[in-house]
Scaffold this motif. Sequence first.
Motif, PDB file in Angstrom:
ATOM      1  N   ARG A  93       0.977  -1.532   0.211  1.00 13.29           N
ATOM      2  CA  ARG A  93      -0.154   0.286   0.466  1.00 13.29           C
ATOM      3  C   ARG A  93       0.924   1.680   0.279  1.00 13.29           C
ATOM      4  NH1 ARG A  93      -3.941   0.258   4.632  1.00 13.29           N
ATOM      5  NH2 ARG A  93      -4.925   2.102   2.559  1.00 13.29           N
ATOM      6  N   LEU A  94       1.946   1.039   0.679  1.00 14.80           N
ATOM      7  CA  LEU A  94       2.207   2.158   0.185  1.00 14.80           C
ATOM      8  C   LEU A  94       3.458   2.492  -0.276  1.00 14.80           C
ATOM      9  CD1 LEU A  94       4.098   4.354   1.726  1.00 14.80           C
ATOM     10  CD2 LEU A  94       6.419   3.030   2.572  1.00 14.80           C
ATOM     11  N   ARG A  95       3.556   1.668  -1.532  1.00 17.52           N
ATOM     12  CA  ARG A  95       4.613   1.117  -3.415  1.00 17.52           C
ATOM     13  C   ARG A  95       3.112   1.602  -3.830  1.00 17.52           C
ATOM     14  NH1 ARG A  95       4.551  -2.199  -6.426  1.00 17.52           N
ATOM     15  NH2 ARG A  95       6.650  -2.544  -7.766  1.00 17.52           N
ATOM     16  N   ALA A  96       2.168   2.030  -3.466  1.00 10.56           N
ATOM     17  CA  ALA A  96       1.231   2.747  -4.308  1.00 10.56           C
ATOM     18  C   ALA A  96       1.767   4.127  -4.458  1.00 10.56           C
ATOM     19  CB  ALA A  96       0.117   2.438  -4.565  1.00 10.56           C
ATOM     20  N   TYR A  97       1.907   4.378  -2.725  1.00 14.11           N
ATOM     21  CA  TYR A  97       1.823   6.088  -2.883  1.00 14.11           C
ATOM     22  C   TYR A  97       3.268   6.525  -3.184  1.00 14.11           C
ATOM     23  CZ  TYR A  97      -2.427   7.294  -0.325  1.00 14.11           C
ATOM     24  OH  TYR A  97      -3.611   6.899  -0.364  1.00 14.11           O
ATOM     25  N   ARG A  98       4.190   5.880  -3.601  1.00 11.93           N
ATOM     26  CA  ARG A  98       5.598   6.220  -4.333  1.00 11.93           C
ATOM     27  C   ARG A  98       5.612   6.447  -5.760  1.00 11.93           C
ATOM     28  NH1 ARG A  98       8.969   2.355  -1.146  1.00 11.93           N
ATOM     29  NH2 ARG A  98       9.600   3.585   0.711  1.00 11.93           N
ATOM     30  N   ARG A  99       4.716   5.815  -6.169  1.00  8.51           N
ATOM     31  CA  ARG A  99       4.548   6.876  -7.973  1.00  8.51           C
ATOM     32  C   ARG A  99       4.656   8.029  -7.635  1.00  8.51           C
ATOM     33  NH1 ARG A  99       0.795   4.518 -12.401  1.00  8.51           N
ATOM     34  NH2 ARG A  99       1.179   6.050 -13.801  1.00  8.51           N
ATOM     35  N   ASP A 100       3.841   8.733  -6.627  1.00  6.21           N
ATOM     36  CA  ASP A 100       3.391   9.558  -6.411  1.00  6.21           C
ATOM     37  C   ASP A 100       3.957  11.242  -6.093  1.00  6.21           C
ATOM     38  OD1 ASP A 100       0.556   9.648  -7.317  1.00  6.21           O
ATOM     39  OD2 ASP A 100      -0.473  10.200  -6.218  1.00  6.21           O
ATOM     40  N   ILE A 101       4.913  10.338  -4.898  1.00  6.31           N
ATOM     41  CA  ILE A 101       5.819  11.342  -4.876  1.00  6.31           C
ATOM     42  C   ILE A 101       7.773  10.860  -5.718  1.00  6.31           C
ATOM     43  CG2 ILE A 101       7.398  12.434  -2.697  1.00  6.31           C
ATOM     44  CD1 ILE A 101       5.011  11.086  -1.394  1.00  6.31           C
ATOM     45  N   GLN A 102       7.389  11.818  -6.844  1.00  7.91           N
ATOM     46  CA  GLN A 102       8.952  11.671  -6.937  1.00  7.91           C
ATOM     47  C   GLN A 102      10.467  12.336  -6.586  1.00  7.91           C
ATOM     48  OE1 GLN A 102      10.114   8.963  -9.222  1.00  7.91           O
ATOM     49  NE2 GLN A 102       8.151   8.211  -8.655  1.00  7.91           N
ATOM     50  N   MET A 103      11.409  12.115  -6.445  1.00  5.04           N
ATOM     51  CA  MET A 103      12.704  12.889  -6.752  1.00  5.04           C
ATOM     52  C   MET A 103      13.685  13.330  -7.774  1.00  5.04           C
ATOM     53  SD  MET A 103      14.669  11.824  -3.274  1.00  5.04           S
ATOM     54  CE  MET A 103      15.782  13.091  -2.236  1.00  5.04           C
ATOM     55  N   VAL A 104      14.199  14.750  -7.676  1.00  2.06           N
ATOM     56  CA  VAL A 104      15.491  14.449  -8.075  1.00  2.06           C
ATOM     57  C   VAL A 104      16.090  15.162  -7.607  1.00  2.06           C
ATOM     58  CG1 VAL A 104      15.933  16.452 -10.666  1.00  2.06           C
ATOM     59  CG2 VAL A 104      13.300  16.275  -9.752  1.00  2.06           C
ATOM     60  N   PHE A 105      17.903  14.574  -8.419  1.00  8.64           N
ATOM     61  CA  PHE A 105      18.622  14.271  -6.788  1.00  8.64           C
ATOM     62  C   PHE A 105      19.889  16.084  -7.843  1.00  8.64           C
ATOM     63  CE2 PHE A 105      16.499  10.426  -6.717  1.00  8.64           C
ATOM     64  CZ  PHE A 105      17.320  10.091  -5.697  1.00  8.64           C
ATOM     65  N   GLN A 106      20.662  15.475  -6.646  1.00 13.59           N
ATOM     66  CA  GLN A 106      22.011  16.478  -6.711  1.00 13.59           C
ATOM     67  C   GLN A 106      22.782  16.902  -8.172  1.00 13.59           C
ATOM     68  OE1 GLN A 106      24.124  18.283  -3.491  1.00 13.59           O
ATOM     69  NE2 GLN A 106      25.172  19.567  -5.579  1.00 13.59           N
ATOM     70  N   ASP A 107      23.450  15.038  -8.145  1.00  9.73           N
ATOM     71  CA  ASP A 107      24.129  15.430  -9.299  1.00  9.73           C
ATOM     72  C   ASP A 107      23.321  13.484 -10.787  1.00  9.73           C
ATOM     73  OD1 ASP A 107      26.401  13.765 -11.188  1.00  9.73           O
ATOM     74  OD2 ASP A 107      27.218  13.456  -9.322  1.00  9.73           O
TER      75      ASP A 107
END
Lengths: 347, 371
Positions: A93-107
């Motif tokens: 159920r947590l995994r389903a929300y991972r799609r909604d929150i994405q991350m952009v990194f420094q390098d």
Amino acid sequence: MAGSGTSHLRDGDDVLLRAERVVVEYPMRGSRQRVRAVSDVSLDIGRGETLGLVGESGCGKSTIGRAILQLPRPNAGSVHYDGVELTALSGRRLRAYRRDIQMVFQDPLSSLNPRQQIGEILADPLRVWKHGTPAERERLVADTLEVVGLDPSATLTRRPHQFSGGQCQRISIARCLVLRPGLLICDEPVSALDVSVQAQVLNLLEDMKARYGLSLLFIAHDLAVVKNISDRVAVMYLGKLCEVGAPEKLYQRPAHPYTDLLLRSIPEPDPSRPLPDADLTAGELPSPADPPSGCRFRTRCPRATQLCAEEEPVMRELGVDHHVACHHPLPTSAVPAAAPTPERTPA
Amino acid sequence: MNRIRASVKPGGAGAAPAEAPGLLRVEDLRTVIPSRRGPIFAVDGVSLKVDGGQTLGVVGESGSGKSMLIRSITGLLPAGGIQRSGSVRYEGHELLDLDRARLGAFWGVELGMIAQDPMTSLNPVRRVGAQITEPLRQHLGRSRRQARDEALGLLRMVGIPDPERRLVEYPHQLSGGMRQRVLIAAALAARPRMLFADEPTTALDVTVQAQILNLLRRIQREMRMAMVLVTHDLGVVATCTDQVAVMYAGQIVETAPTAVLFDRMYMPYTRALFASTPRLADPPHTRLAVIPGRPPDLAVPSGGCRFAPRCAYARDKCQAETPPLAKADEHGHLYRCWFPLTGRAPADPGQREPAAVHAAADRIGATKEDG
């Protein structure tokens, strides 16, 4: 603050993310002690809003970004996303929300797989989420590349090393966008880029925010960059939040002495202005493993009193959309915050 | 007082030419690096002058040749057939003619260097103390004890608390800000008269940066030290330099006294570089100007202005003929442009170029950026 408290949090349906009293601890190598990288931090992000999170290296700003993603899960506190408590969800159920929150990194270069072609890099998240048919995926990838300003025909079959830093950052952003996330966590996304390229990426983030109705958590140490992109700014120091507010207020009338110190330390691109002065001995950051009692900033604060050592300040409201955690905030009403005047008694 | 400097300075101050020569005078410096794709013209005809007590700021995008310029002046170039020509005169000595050993006599006492990355510039297996006392003992002939005392003083001067403890520590035991200070202490140990600083504060937090900049300024005033400061931070340029040189593709494309340059920028590249920087004074969500495209490939010699392919104002002449470094009306202001911009520098967003230009540039940047 270096203090705690939640008075700055907002209620209502407009709030997309609400992190409350989050604590993140790391074990220290070679000791049984634990470092509190994030200590009782609360923040929220409205729908379509960009929250800028600033602070010096080691203040815990990246850690809070990861805690929101539950990577790793915070040791205490709660994170609500769109009304759902992520900290209470498990596994699938947590995994389903991972799609909604994405991350952009420094390098940008090291966050792209050097052996994959750009087309594969962008299609991967879609494949993982079983989105559409291969043809639909292909089209979505090409469309998204176009949106971030890259020519699909010249991009799809090439590999990350064939692109510049700015182009790689566009690709990273496209990789997030193919999933149509609600929240983008950007961790120092422009600090590795040249100024001219930095401007391109900042403009792109603004465009994407408008186009897709994104909310952004923008983590950076550069106050000018943060002001440029943010609707709301939060200042962090040594694992605590100091001040939260609308950028105009916070930059023009900083209430927390730490915000004031940061702003006064920046040399202005104006030759008629003097070099900011600095006290050479007052600059060292205390160890987060052994933070000062009470207000964590007191060891560097010109306004600190006995009270600051004894009692941790709690976030309180100074005005509309301006909160501070400080026992002795700078005046924010009348004149612009003058040089911080430690109460001086005439001799 | 028994500085080695004395032995390498045969003429002394006797033969002073008519025009003030400057402490450092570089004329038509060219550096060519051989590569598989042909020679790379990394520094291409740079001339500059720095006087005692003065700071020259060098700005430009990465790859513009800022760091190569410093390395070419100081001779700190990697091995491998790199050719230098032109002239680098330091107090009348032609540095290009000196071999490594003779140039070594200038290091420390005359020339100092702060490199960008404090971790790789300090020796990881030697204690901090040894790295600071070395120049004192080598160049100034101090005894072990004197050198240690002076090193303690230097560490205090750069704002390192508890210097006795730091002397016996290794670089990895220090934070980034501490390491950078140690590097500065080591560079300043033998009191050089000319300091080269390559992005000395870029890796540091703003509060530490302010400390280091103040420190450099204080030392500069006390010792009348000259400095070449490479940076991309326009705030640092504005507040810490006397003269600015803007570099593009291995050349100086505009140079002027700092206050003059911030007031008037003739070269479109200079203005574009400044306009792309977010400013504290601007309101949130101010659209930033972008410079479309990428710097040119230095292995491919091009006719015409090197900035022309990215310039919003370029015309046919810019593609065809190389603009010389022309003199402006103001004293000491030079620029390399056929169609210099008029009017004031973009101090606030209202005065910046019209939004239409930005939008167009944005679009070109998006598609043309592909190299």
